[in-house]
Design a protein around this motif. Sequence first.
Motif, short mmCIF file in Angstrom:
data_model
loop_
_atom_site.label_atom_id
_atom_site.label_comp_id
_atom_site.label_asym_id
_atom_site.label_seq_id
_atom_site.Cartn_x
_atom_site.Cartn_y
_atom_site.Cartn_z
N GLY A 1 20.32 70.82 48.48
CA GLY A 1 21.69 70.38 48.71
C GLY A 1 22.60 71.57 48.91
N GLU A 2 23.82 71.45 48.43
CA GLU A 2 24.80 72.53 48.52
C GLU A 2 25.53 72.66 47.19
OE1 GLU A 2 26.08 71.95 53.21
OE2 GLU A 2 27.48 71.34 51.64
N LEU A 3 25.88 73.89 46.85
CA LEU A 3 26.74 74.15 45.70
C LEU A 3 28.06 74.68 46.24
CD1 LEU A 3 24.29 75.79 43.17
CD2 LEU A 3 25.33 73.53 43.03
N HIS A 4 29.15 74.07 45.79
CA HIS A 4 30.48 74.43 46.27
C HIS A 4 31.28 75.09 45.16
CE1 HIS A 4 30.40 71.98 50.04
NE2 HIS A 4 29.39 71.43 49.38
N LEU A 5 31.96 76.16 45.52
CA LEU A 5 32.94 76.82 44.66
C LEU A 5 34.09 77.21 45.57
CD1 LEU A 5 33.90 77.89 41.96
CD2 LEU A 5 32.68 80.02 42.45
N GLY A 6 35.20 76.53 45.43
CA GLY A 6 36.31 76.73 46.35
C GLY A 6 35.88 76.34 47.75
N LYS A 7 36.16 77.19 48.72
CA LYS A 7 35.79 76.91 50.11
C LYS A 7 34.38 77.37 50.45
CE LYS A 7 40.51 76.93 51.64
NZ LYS A 7 41.46 77.19 52.66
N LYS A 8 33.73 78.02 49.50
CA LYS A 8 32.38 78.55 49.72
C LYS A 8 31.35 77.46 49.40
CE LYS A 8 29.32 82.28 48.33
NZ LYS A 8 29.13 83.39 47.40
N ALA A 9 30.45 77.23 50.34
CA ALA A 9 29.34 76.29 50.14
C ALA A 9 28.04 77.04 50.36
CB ALA A 9 29.45 75.12 51.10
N GLU A 10 27.14 76.95 49.38
CA GLU A 10 25.84 77.60 49.48
C GLU A 10 24.76 76.54 49.55
OE1 GLU A 10 25.60 81.57 47.10
OE2 GLU A 10 26.63 80.09 45.84
N ALA A 11 24.00 76.55 50.65
CA ALA A 11 22.87 75.62 50.79
C ALA A 11 21.71 76.14 49.94
CB ALA A 11 22.46 75.52 52.25
N PHE A 12 20.91 75.21 49.43
CA PHE A 12 19.77 75.60 48.61
C PHE A 12 18.64 74.57 48.73
CE2 PHE A 12 22.27 72.88 45.84
CZ PHE A 12 21.31 72.07 45.25
N THR A 13 17.45 75.04 48.40
CA THR A 13 16.32 74.14 48.21
C THR A 13 16.07 74.03 46.71
OG1 THR A 13 14.73 75.94 48.41
CG2 THR A 13 15.24 74.72 50.44
N ALA A 14 15.44 72.94 46.30
CA ALA A 14 15.22 72.72 44.87
C ALA A 14 13.79 72.28 44.61
CB ALA A 14 16.18 71.64 44.36
N VAL A 15 13.23 72.80 43.52
CA VAL A 15 11.91 72.41 43.06
C VAL A 15 12.05 72.02 41.59
CG1 VAL A 15 9.55 73.20 42.63
CG2 VAL A 15 10.78 73.99 44.66
N GLU A 16 11.54 70.84 41.23
CA GLU A 16 11.65 70.41 39.85
C GLU A 16 10.69 71.19 38.96
OE1 GLU A 16 12.39 66.32 37.35
OE2 GLU A 16 11.75 66.20 39.44
N VAL A 17 11.17 71.57 37.79
CA VAL A 17 10.41 72.35 36.82
C VAL A 17 9.57 71.39 35.97
CG1 VAL A 17 10.64 73.89 34.82
CG2 VAL A 17 12.17 74.14 36.79
N SER A 18 8.34 71.75 35.68
CA SER A 18 7.47 70.91 34.85
C SER A 18 7.97 70.91 33.41
CB SER A 18 6.02 71.40 34.91
OG SER A 18 5.89 72.59 34.16
N ASP A 19 7.67 69.83 32.69
CA ASP A 19 8.10 69.71 31.30
C ASP A 19 7.60 70.89 30.45
OD1 ASP A 19 9.40 67.36 31.89
OD2 ASP A 19 7.82 66.06 31.09
N ASP A 20 6.39 71.37 30.71
CA ASP A 20 5.83 72.48 29.93
C ASP A 20 6.61 73.77 30.12
OD1 ASP A 20 3.83 70.88 28.86
OD2 ASP A 20 2.33 71.48 30.35
N ASP A 21 7.29 73.90 31.26
CA ASP A 21 8.04 75.12 31.55
C ASP A 21 9.52 75.03 31.17
OD1 ASP A 21 5.77 76.37 32.56
OD2 ASP A 21 6.12 75.63 34.58
N LYS A 22 9.93 73.91 30.58
CA LYS A 22 11.35 73.70 30.28
C LYS A 22 11.88 74.30 28.97
CE LYS A 22 11.82 69.35 32.80
NZ LYS A 22 12.05 67.91 32.60
#
Length: 151
Positions: A83-104
């Motif tokens: 998705g995107e993370l917004h702070l003010g007028k700045k938008a940063e696109a990103f990809t996301a990978v879910e972390v396994s429960d063992d790594d949390k």
Amino acid sequence: MSASAHVKKPGWFTVNVVNRSVAWLTRRGLSIWGSRVLAVRGRKSGEWRRTPVNLMTFEGGHYLVAPRGHVQWTHNMRAAGGGELHLGKKAEAFTAVEVSDDDKPALLRAYLKRWKAEVGVFFNGVGPESSDEELRRIAPDHPVFRITMTQ
């Protein structure tokens, strides 16, 4: 990943005062303890959905933790893969990978160390000082995504 149905819905005050206030400030470029506005495409509608989140940096990586559990943005994130993370007028696109429960556990500990005052109530008495075993026990209830900026 767990198929846990854990969800803590926000109350009226959180939705109408806290979230709107944090989002308003964040849209104007004022980050409150790492706050961003997350924009992710709805898995059914394809429309952009926005919600305030806390961006956590841990050991050189960036993470989004869902303190309220398996809420709409987590389902949308799984479907969209980013998705995107917004702070003010700045938008940063990103990809996301879910972390396994063992790594949390270490990630949840770091998140709670920083934001326990804000979100601790959603972790059923587990805090940054809790054992790895306690953190592992609640891990399925709190999705965590490692994000990688793409622009």
